[in-house]
Design an enzyme around this catalytic site. Structure first.
Site, short mmCIF file in Angstrom:
data_model
loop_
_atom_site.label_atom_id
_atom_site.label_comp_id
_atom_site.label_asym_id
_atom_site.label_seq_id
_atom_site.Cartn_x
_atom_site.Cartn_y
_atom_site.Cartn_z
N GLN A 325 1.99 -28.41 6.87
CA GLN A 325 1.09 -27.92 7.70
C GLN A 325 -0.16 -27.45 6.73
O GLN A 325 0.15 -26.82 5.88
CB GLN A 325 1.50 -26.80 8.56
CG GLN A 325 1.90 -25.59 8.04
CD GLN A 325 2.61 -24.81 9.07
OE1 GLN A 325 3.70 -25.09 9.69
NE2 GLN A 325 1.87 -23.45 9.34
N GLY A 351 -11.35 -6.89 -3.53
CA GLY A 351 -11.39 -5.90 -4.33
C GLY A 351 -10.21 -5.06 -4.56
O GLY A 351 -9.09 -5.66 -5.23
N GLY A 352 -10.17 -3.68 -4.35
CA GLY A 352 -9.15 -2.76 -4.54
C GLY A 352 -9.29 -2.23 -5.90
O GLY A 352 -10.07 -2.56 -6.56
N TRP A 353 -8.30 -1.39 -6.10
CA TRP A 353 -8.51 -0.67 -7.20
C TRP A 353 -8.15 -1.71 -8.75
O TRP A 353 -9.09 -1.72 -9.71
CB TRP A 353 -7.17 0.23 -7.71
CG TRP A 353 -7.15 1.19 -8.77
CD1 TRP A 353 -6.02 1.05 -9.62
CD2 TRP A 353 -8.13 2.03 -9.16
NE1 TRP A 353 -6.27 1.96 -10.78
CE2 TRP A 353 -7.54 2.67 -10.58
CE3 TRP A 353 -9.15 2.57 -8.75
CZ2 TRP A 353 -8.42 3.64 -11.41
CZ3 TRP A 353 -9.85 3.64 -9.63
CH2 TRP A 353 -9.39 3.95 -10.80
N GLU A 394 -14.32 0.34 -5.65
CA GLU A 394 -13.87 1.71 -5.62
C GLU A 394 -14.67 2.54 -6.39
O GLU A 394 -14.28 3.95 -6.40
CB GLU A 394 -12.40 1.81 -5.60
CG GLU A 394 -11.62 1.06 -4.54
CD GLU A 394 -10.05 1.47 -4.76
OE1 GLU A 394 -9.67 2.24 -5.45
OE2 GLU A 394 -9.43 0.51 -3.89
N MET A 460 -11.38 7.11 1.28
CA MET A 460 -9.99 7.07 0.86
C MET A 460 -9.51 8.59 0.64
O MET A 460 -9.36 8.95 -0.66
CB MET A 460 -9.79 6.14 -0.40
CG MET A 460 -9.82 4.74 -0.13
SD MET A 460 -9.72 3.46 -1.46
CE MET A 460 -10.97 3.95 -2.60
N THR A 461 -9.31 9.22 1.60
CA THR A 461 -9.01 10.71 1.49
C THR A 461 -7.57 10.94 1.25
O THR A 461 -6.74 11.79 2.02
CB THR A 461 -9.47 11.51 2.70
OG1 THR A 461 -8.99 10.56 3.91
CG2 THR A 461 -10.93 11.56 2.65
N TYR A 462 -7.10 10.54 0.27
CA TYR A 462 -5.65 10.48 -0.36
C TYR A 462 -5.57 10.50 -1.73
O TYR A 462 -6.68 10.38 -2.62
CB TYR A 462 -4.65 9.69 0.17
CG TYR A 462 -5.23 8.18 0.91
CD1 TYR A 462 -5.47 7.30 -0.45
CD2 TYR A 462 -5.52 7.69 1.94
CE1 TYR A 462 -6.10 6.12 -0.19
CE2 TYR A 462 -6.05 6.57 2.13
CZ TYR A 462 -6.54 5.79 1.02
OH TYR A 462 -6.60 4.36 1.14
#
Length: 620
Positions: A325, A351-353, A394, A460-462
């Site tokens: 497929q 993207g990302g870190w 980021e 990104m509040t962590y």
């Protein structure tokens, strides 16, 4: 410039950086005493403005102006609040209190004021009161040595809306009063000035259909003093989509990240969104991550994205993929998911870190980058799957896994190019740092300028604290607010959101971030936060980090601090969000007028999606 050495934050699941690095907003409860008054300023004024009002709290701003002929070397503003009203966070001034008496003193970088110059500092407040008894450098805030002099105008009446159409609304209000007369009024839409008028009516004709707006009015007197902001009026324009699955037109954004690598060791498939009930409780998915390389958007993992074949029992629609497929993998499963939930919006996140370092080259030619992203996201093989694009850059113009020097306008240039290419009907969003320090990541980039081209920011509040500081002290990785003893002042969600709002990003374009995991230490003897450790706690996939679904049974919460839970079991100490703390955070997000919330990421939740349920129910 950082004043101390900070630990390197490891990529989490190949993806996320820490939510913040340095602090902007000092925890007021931790500050004591009053700043000593500077020399008497008989040729300076201080004026208070209520910039926003969300019922249980408000935004405030003091403006200090040098009205004399010589430079002002420092300034200190003092005022009183009635009982029940307080400052909760502040920026561009050191704000302290003694009971109901408050003091705002200049920072090292904004104390000097040339003749005719002015400076403002802002804060978020709780309670209904207004300031009184203002003094500037020990003298009257209106510029007199002791006598009150010219008072600012009163608040106008709450505006009344009429004649609401798809694109316009008529506003009217009762006049403000002033001892020397009112000159004009500023009309504020969502807290930002849109017009100045001399009368008590205004027609706003630059609106979007089917959209919520909030209006307030503020009077200015003959001396140029601004009075308090009026009460607010909510307006919802007619027309537009009423599709509850389209967060751009109605309701709060309820967004979760789905990772491509989750299909491997974690064995979290798209079908789990159905069996857990999560797909029915959110309205947006960010599929992570596409790569950014060579200045272009690129496939992140071809096998996981569109090559892996799923058996009937692991497929969303119960039909096995065939070897030949055209499109299989997660993308085809997302296509099947949209058939079951047609209102669901899916964005491809790039993207990302780990891959944020590629955006620097992309910023050298924004149009070419936007074209490459459009060509990939709108590839005919899966154009029906994706409703837009999310860029997880980021650390623009700052340092993260690598350092970027593309300039403060780079993000704005990229988002402008993406919006121009994808058009107004597509969703274009971005994930951001939560580093709100005076010289931190937020200050390096024109986030307010970029916001005009974006539907929202995922803040990104962590990851504020964790086992990446092996010896501790132990602290919650995602505190909602500051608390006495917090290791780094300002490492909390409220301060991060306030910093973006102070820069000019509308509250409804900010989403609060929630982690579906915990961060922890081992070798801890103290139950309460602030204990020492010997290293990061063991985790299933990475030291110092563990899914909520594991921690809820292996290390149940023993307490809460700053709006999030912590747990001490044996010698391990963890912090994580529970359904209860997520519910409280969602209430706060609504009080702040935020656009919604998002979480990282689905696979950390329980098999019945209890964290997703708490987030969804909390936002309503």
């Amino acid at each position: 410039m950082l004043l101390r050495s900070l630990p390197s934050f490891p990529p989490r699941f190949r993806s996320r950086a820490a939510g913040a690095l340095t602090a902007l907003l000092l925890p007021l409860a931790a500050l004591v005493g009053l700043a000593a008054p500077a020399h008497a300023a008989t040729s300076a004024t201080a004026t208070f403005t209520k910039t926003q009002d969300w019922g249980t709290g408000f935004g405030g701003q003091w403006t200090v102006k040098n009205t004399g002929t010589t430079a002002l070397s420092s300034w200190t503003v003092e005022w009183d609040f009635p009982t029940g009203t307080a400052v909760t966070s502040a920026w561009d001034a050191d704000v302290t209190n003694s009971g109901n008496h408050w003091t705002g003193k200049n920072k090292s970088y904004n104390g000097t004021l040339a003749p005719g110059a002015s400076i403002s500092f802002g804060f978020n407040g709780s309670g209904p009161g207004s300031p009184s008894g203002c003094k500037l450098n020990g003298a009257s805030c209106d510029g007199g040595p002791s006598a009150p002099g010219d008072n600012p105008p009163s608040a106008p009446g709450t505006p009344t809306a009429s004649g609401v159409t798809n694109t316009s609304v008529n506003l009217s209000w009762t006049a403000a009063s002033d001892d020397h007369g009112v000159t004009n009024y500023d009309v504020l839409r969502n807290g930002a000035k849109v017009a100045t008028v001399t009368g008590t009516t205004y027609t706003d004709s630059a609106l979007s259909a089917g959209t919520d707006y909030s209006y307030t009015v503020q009077a200015r007197d003959t001396a140029g003093q601004m009075g308090p902001v009026s009460g607010s009026t909510a307006v919802h324009t007619t027309g537009g989509s009423t599709d509850p699955g389209n967060p751009g037109t109605s309701g709060k954004v309820k967004l979760g990240y789905l990772t491509d690598w989750g299909t491997y060791e974690r064995n979290y498939q798209v079908k789990n969104l159905v069996t857990s009930g999560s797909a029915a409780k959110i309205n947006t998915i960010n599929y992570a991550f596409g790569n950014v390389t060579g200045g272009k958007c690129a496939i992140g993992d071809a096998y996981a994205d569109y090559q892996k074949t799923f058996t009937a029992d692991t497929s969303v629609d119960g039909t096995a993929d065939t070897w030949d497929q055209p499109v299989a993998g997660n993308i085809n499963q997302l296509r099947e998911l949209k058939k079951k939930y047609p209102n669901l919006k899916i964005l491809w996140s790039f993207g990302g870190w780990t891959w944020s370092g590629g955006f620097g080259q992309a910023a050298q030619n924004p149009a070419a980058f936007a074209q490459s992203c459009y060509d990939l996201v709108k590839d005919p093989r899966w154009a029906d799957v994706f409703d837009g694009i999310d860029i997880d850059w980021e650390y623009p113009n700052a340092c993260g896994l690598s350092c970027d020097s593309s300039g403060p306008a780079a993000l704005k240039n990229l988002t402008q190019a993406l919006r121009a290419k994808f058009g107004s009907s597509a969703l274009v969003t971005a994930a951001t740092t939560a580093d709100a320090s005076p010289d931190g990541k937020i200050t390096k980039t024109d986030y307010a300028g970029a916001a005009q081209y974006l539907d929202w920011y995922n803040v990104m509040t962590y990851d504020f604290f964790g086992g990446f500081s092996p010896q501790g002290p132990t602290a919650p990785h995602s505190p909602l607010t500051s608390y006495p003893g917090i290791p780094t002042a300002g490492f909390d969600s409220a301060d991060a959101i306030a910093a973006f709002r102070a820069q000019g990003v509308p509250a409804n374009k900010l989403l609060l971030g929630i982690g579906f995991y915990g961060r922890g230490w081992t070798g801890v003897t103290q139950d309460a936060p602030g204990g020492t450790a010997t290293g990061p706690a063991p985790g299933t996939y990475e030291q110092g980090i563990e899914d909520y679904k594991v921690l809820k049974t292996t290390c149940p919460a023993t307490g809460t601090v700053a709006g999030t839970a912590y747990a001490h079991c044996g010698t391990n100490w963890w912090s994580y969000d529970t359904p209860a703390t997520i519910g409280s955070k969602m209430s706060w997000a609504k009080q702040q007028g935020l656009g919604g919330a998002f979480f990282w990421e689905f696979s950390g939740d329980t098999s019945n999606g209890e964290l997703v349920t708490a987030l969804s129910n909390g936002l309503g």
